[in-house]
Design an enzyme around this catalytic site. Structure first.
Site, PDB file in Angstrom:
ATOM      1  N   ASP A 106     -16.903   9.013   5.991  1.00 17.02           N
ATOM      2  CA  ASP A 106     -15.799   7.980   6.155  1.00 17.02           C
ATOM      3  C   ASP A 106     -14.535   8.829   6.216  1.00 17.02           C
ATOM      4  O   ASP A 106     -14.513  10.027   6.224  1.00 17.02           O
ATOM      5  CB  ASP A 106     -15.586   7.372   4.661  1.00 17.02           C
ATOM      6  CG  ASP A 106     -14.612   6.169   4.711  1.00 17.02           C
ATOM      7  OD1 ASP A 106     -15.326   4.946   4.762  1.00 17.02           O
ATOM      8  OD2 ASP A 106     -13.508   6.173   4.872  1.00 17.02           O
ATOM      9  N   ARG A 126       0.858  -1.150   0.054  1.00 20.99           N
ATOM     10  CA  ARG A 126      -0.032   0.012  -0.021  1.00 20.99           C
ATOM     11  C   ARG A 126       0.828   1.230   0.047  1.00 20.99           C
ATOM     12  O   ARG A 126       0.276   2.288  -0.464  1.00 20.99           O
ATOM     13  CB  ARG A 126      -1.029  -0.123   1.339  1.00 20.99           C
ATOM     14  CG  ARG A 126      -2.026  -1.044   1.434  1.00 20.99           C
ATOM     15  CD  ARG A 126      -3.196  -0.868   0.577  1.00 20.99           C
ATOM     16  NE  ARG A 126      -4.084  -1.864   1.136  1.00 20.99           N
ATOM     17  CZ  ARG A 126      -4.984  -1.878   1.828  1.00 20.99           C
ATOM     18  NH1 ARG A 126      -5.079  -0.891   2.588  1.00 20.99           N
ATOM     19  NH2 ARG A 126      -5.896  -2.861   2.096  1.00 20.99           N
TER      20      ARG A 126
HETATM   21  C1  LIG Z   1     -14.503  -2.235   4.166  1.00 20.47           C
HETATM   22  S1  LIG Z   1     -14.939  -0.604   3.997  1.00 20.47           S
HETATM   23  C2  LIG Z   1     -16.683  -0.733   4.475  1.00 20.47           C
HETATM   24  C3  LIG Z   1     -17.860  -0.144   3.658  1.00 20.47           C
HETATM   25  C4  LIG Z   1     -19.099  -0.266   3.849  1.00 20.47           C
HETATM   26  N1  LIG Z   1     -19.592   0.239   5.316  1.00 20.47           N
HETATM   27  C5  LIG Z   1     -19.691  -1.551   3.755  1.00 20.47           C
HETATM   28  O1  LIG Z   1     -19.778  -2.524   4.271  1.00 20.47           O
HETATM   29  O2  LIG Z   1     -19.617  -2.124   2.389  1.00 20.47           O
HETATM   30  C6  LIG Z   1     -14.488   0.158   5.693  1.00 20.47           C
HETATM   31  C7  LIG Z   1     -14.271   1.813   5.487  1.00 20.47           C
HETATM   32  O3  LIG Z   1     -14.098   2.203   6.800  1.00 20.47           O
HETATM   33  C8  LIG Z   1     -13.284   3.257   6.740  1.00 20.47           C
HETATM   34  N2  LIG Z   1     -12.823   3.677   8.110  1.00 20.47           N
HETATM   35  C9  LIG Z   1     -11.703   2.865   8.866  1.00 20.47           C
HETATM   36  N3  LIG Z   1     -11.551   3.471  10.152  1.00 20.47           N
HETATM   37  C10 LIG Z   1     -12.232   4.597   9.883  1.00 20.47           C
HETATM   38  C11 LIG Z   1     -12.546   5.425  10.829  1.00 20.47           C
HETATM   39  N4  LIG Z   1     -11.899   5.746  12.063  1.00 20.47           N
HETATM   40  N5  LIG Z   1     -13.448   6.553  10.859  1.00 20.47           N
HETATM   41  C12 LIG Z   1     -14.255   6.608   9.591  1.00 20.47           C
HETATM   42  N6  LIG Z   1     -14.030   5.725   8.809  1.00 20.47           N
HETATM   43  C13 LIG Z   1     -13.090   4.567   8.876  1.00 20.47           C
HETATM   44  C14 LIG Z   1     -12.361   3.014   5.824  1.00 20.47           C
HETATM   45  O4  LIG Z   1     -11.952   4.082   5.018  1.00 20.47           O
HETATM   46  C15 LIG Z   1     -13.238   2.285   4.684  1.00 20.47           C
HETATM   47  O5  LIG Z   1     -13.909   2.820   3.751  1.00 20.47           O
END
Ligand SMILES: C[S@@+](CC[C@H](N)C(=O)[O-])C[C@H]1O[C@@H](n2cnc3c(N)ncnc32)[C@H](O)[C@@H]1O
Length: 271
Positions: free
Chosen positions: A136, A32
């Site tokens: 996000d 990454r």
């Molecule tokens: C795997 S995706 C899930 C997307 C959607 N909720 C789904 O289930 O399809 C996880 C997301 O969490 C976000 N994320 C991780 N840590 C976070 C934080 N502390 N605050 C907000 N978003 C966060 C990442 O940027 C990513 O876009």
């Protein structure tokens, strides 16, 4: 990279996002972060770790953290929460004052598929007086969610053809959500670890497939914060591999409904 460099990048990412990087994730740092090293002319990951120790490296720290998020998402992911929402909303509305604007939060919304799936469910139910709030940590995914344009590959993952025809328009080989759906959603950068109290009450919260990256104390903290923002008859949807068990007593599983949680009434004066 050396163990000290790994530990210091992992600590920075954990403090900024809650994401836990265990030593077996070193390969992930390499894949990454290599493009970032090249773009910034930084020799290697150990040098990056050194640079990040400088408190003025705020923008670099942010870029590194965002690069280590996993943004996998798809329309109507896991199906069941959206079927549940379809059944839930008609029951929620009569319990609200006339003209109530239904508020749904897609916390950790990634590129927006979850928020737009919610918008499609509501539009199909004829509910237009709604605000879907997608948030996000990652600036890049929030910008993509705002744009509301998806590739052929993305729409093929989970979006039923009739929904695609109804709610998307083809544009230069990609698919744009129709304005009426786009208008139902609002997207902002927001860290799940921040204070959400000024956001007000939500009728429904989706917080799926993000707690899996956190340690138990962080999961508990986020779940308590979500419980505090939920209407007493609202629900929280978690991902299939996530639970509230052992993490908070403010939410309880809705019997017979996988991944659906409801607030537990707090005694007056309880913390
Ligand atoms: C795997 S995706 C899930 C997307 C959607 N909720 C789904 O289930 O399809 C996880 C997301 O969490 C976000 N994320 C991780 N840590 C976070 C934080 N502390 N605050 C907000 N978003 C966060 C990442 O940027 C990513 O876009």
């Amino acid at each position: 990279m050396n163990a000290e460099g790994f530990a210091s990048i992992a600590a920075l990412v954990k403090a900024r996002s809650g994401i836990v990087l265990t030593p077996d994730k070193e390969y992930m740092l390499e894949t990454r972060l290599t493009p970032l090293l090249k773009a910034q002319g930084i020799q290697d990951l150990d040098m990056l770790a050194m640079r990040l120790r400088d408190p003025r490296a705020e923008s670099l720290a942010r870029t590194v953290t965002e690069a280590l998020t996993t943004n996998e998402s798809s329309f109507f992911r896991d199906g069941k929460p959206f079927d549940h929402l379809k059944r839930l909303v008609p029951g929620l509305l009569p319990a609200r004052p006339a003209g109530h604007r239904l508020r749904i939060w897609s916390a950790a919304c990634s590129t927006g598929q979850e928020a737009y799936s919610v918008a499609m469910v509501l539009a199909d139910l004829g509910v237009r007086n709604a605000e879907i709030y997608g948030t996000d940590l990652s600036r890049e995914v929030v910008e993509r969610a705002r744009e509301g344009v998806f590739t052929q590959f993305e729409v093929q993952r989970g979006l039923p053809v009739q929904m695609m025809v109804k709610y998307f328009r083809q544009e230069s080989g990609r698919w744009r959500v129709v304005p009426e759906l786009r208008a139902m959603a609002r997207f902002e950068e927001r860290n799940l670890l921040s204070d959400h109290r000024m956001l007000g009450r939500f009728d429904v919260i989706f917080c799926r497939n993000v707690l899996i990256y956190f340690d138990p104390p962080t999961k508990g903290r986020v779940l308590n914060a979500m419980a505090a923002q939920l209407a007493p008859d609202g629900v929280l949807y978690l991902g299939g591999a996530e639970t509230v068990l052992g993490l908070t007593d403010r939410l309880a599983a809705v019997p017979g409904e996988r991944g659906v949680y409801a607030p537990v009434a707090q005694r007056a004066g309880a913390a």
